[in-house]
Design an enzyme around this catalytic site. Structure first.
Site, short mmCIF file in Angstrom:
data_model
loop_
_atom_site.label_atom_id
_atom_site.label_comp_id
_atom_site.label_asym_id
_atom_site.label_seq_id
_atom_site.Cartn_x
_atom_site.Cartn_y
_atom_site.Cartn_z
N GLY A 9 29.18 38.83 39.04
CA GLY A 9 29.35 38.37 40.43
C GLY A 9 30.43 37.32 40.41
N GLU A 10 30.15 36.19 41.01
CA GLU A 10 31.12 35.09 41.01
C GLU A 10 30.41 33.87 40.44
OE1 GLU A 10 34.38 34.70 41.41
OE2 GLU A 10 33.88 32.64 40.92
N SER A 11 30.87 33.44 39.27
CA SER A 11 30.12 32.40 38.55
C SER A 11 30.09 31.06 39.29
CB SER A 11 30.70 32.21 37.15
OG SER A 11 32.06 31.81 37.22
N CYS B 205 29.35 39.48 32.35
CA CYS B 205 30.49 39.00 33.13
C CYS B 205 30.23 37.58 33.66
CB CYS B 205 30.80 40.02 34.22
SG CYS B 205 32.51 39.96 34.72
N ARG C 250 37.72 32.31 32.04
CA ARG C 250 37.42 33.08 33.26
C ARG C 250 38.66 33.87 33.67
NH1 ARG C 250 36.45 29.62 37.72
NH2 ARG C 250 35.78 31.47 38.82
N ILE D 205 35.73 43.86 35.41
CA ILE D 205 36.07 43.47 36.78
C ILE D 205 36.35 41.97 36.82
CG2 ILE D 205 35.28 43.42 39.18
CD1 ILE D 205 33.34 45.71 38.46
N ARG D 206 37.60 41.62 37.02
CA ARG D 206 38.01 40.20 36.93
C ARG D 206 37.26 39.54 35.77
NH1 ARG D 206 36.20 37.47 40.76
NH2 ARG D 206 34.95 39.09 41.70
N HIS E 66 30.78 45.24 32.52
CA HIS E 66 29.63 45.65 33.34
C HIS E 66 29.00 46.92 32.78
CE1 HIS E 66 29.98 43.07 37.03
NE2 HIS E 66 31.16 42.84 36.48
N GLU F 77 26.21 48.09 33.24
CA GLU F 77 25.33 48.73 34.23
C GLU F 77 26.10 49.70 35.13
OE1 GLU F 77 26.62 45.83 34.47
OE2 GLU F 77 27.02 45.31 36.57
#
Ligand code: GLN
Length: 197
Positions: free
Chosen positions: A51-53, A83, A112, A140-141, A176, A178
Site C-alpha cells: 500500500g502506502e507506507s 512491499c 523506498r 509496484i513502486r 506482491h 499475492e
C-alpha cells in the site's frame, strides 16, 4: 492452536489486503482483517500488506495498533510484510519522510520507491532459494533492500539482489506475491505460523 486451522490476521488499514486473505485461505488458513487492537487476540500470524507506507504509518497510530503489534512481534508472532509491509518492518529507511517511523524489527535497510518514481510497476522473474521453478514477481513502486544484517536469510532474489528475506519468524518481500496467484511464499510463511501455534 496446535492441530487446528491457523488464524492469520491481515492488517487492513489501507492497501492490498484482500488478495492476501485469498492466498492464505487457498492454503487452508483462516484469515481475518485487522483494524483494531482487539482483533490481534488469538492470532497465530500477521500479514502486513502493500500500500502506502507513509499512510500506514499514520494509521498505525490512529488505530492504536502500533504498540500492540510491536509487542506481539517481539513475543514471537510470525509476521510477513510485503512491499509497504516490508518498509514497516525495516530497521532503517534510506529515504523515508522526515516523520516516518517503522517498527524496526527486521535488520535491513530499505530504499523506498527504489526503482524510481517513474517506474510505476513491472513484472520480472524471481528466483526462490531451494526451488528450481522461478515465480513471477509483481513490483509496484517497489522498495529495494540495500543492506541485510547478519542473520537475515535471503529467500528470493532477482539477479544478485535480495527481494524476499527472513529473520526467524519475521519475513518480508519487496514485491506482491499475492497478485501472481503463486502461493509459495505464503506457504513458507504459514510453515512458521504452524510451527509457532
Ligand atoms: N512505494 C510505496 C511506499 O513507500 C510502497 C508500494 C507498495 O506497497 N506497493 O509505501
Amino acid at each position: 492452536m496446535a492441530g487446528s486451522t491457523p488464524l492469520v490476521g491481515v492488517l487492513a488499514l489501507q492497501g492490498a489486503f484482500r488478495e492476501h486473505m485469498q492466498a492464505l485461505e487457498r492454503l487452508g488458513a483462516e484469515a481475518i482483517e485487522v483494524r483494531a487492537p482487539a482483533e490481534l487476540a488469538g492470532l497465530d500470524g500477521l500479514m502486513l500488506p502493500g500500500g502506502e507506507s507513509t499512510a500506514m504509518d499514520l494509521l498505525l497510530d490512529s488505530s492504536g495498533l502500533r504498540a500492540p503489534i510491536a509487542e506481539r512481534i517481539a513475543a514471537g508472532l510470525p509476521v510477513f510484510g510485503t512491499c509497504a509491509g516490508l518498509i514497516l518492518l525495516a530497521n532503517e529507511l534510506e529515504d523515508g519522510t522526515v516523520e516516518q517511523r517503522t517498527l524496526k524489527v527486521l535488520d535491513v535497510t530499505v530504499l523506498r520507491n527504489g526503482y524510481g518514481r517513474q517506474v510505476a510497476s513491472f513484472e520480472t522473474s524471481v528466483v526462490l532459494a531451494g526451488d528450481d521453478m522461478p515465480m513471477v514477481g509483481v513490483f509496484i513502486r517497489a522498495p529495494r533492500i540495500t543492506r541485510i544484517g547478519a542473520g537475515v536469510e535471503v529467500l528470493a532474489s532477482v539477479g544478485d539482489e535480495p527481494v524476499a528475506v527472513r529473520n526467524g519468524s519475521i519475513m518480508a518481500a519487496t514485491f506482491h506475491p499475492e497478485l501472481a496467484h503463486d502461493d509459495r511464499l505464503h506457504a513458507r510463511f504459514l510453515e512458521r505460523v504452524t510451527t509457532h501455534s
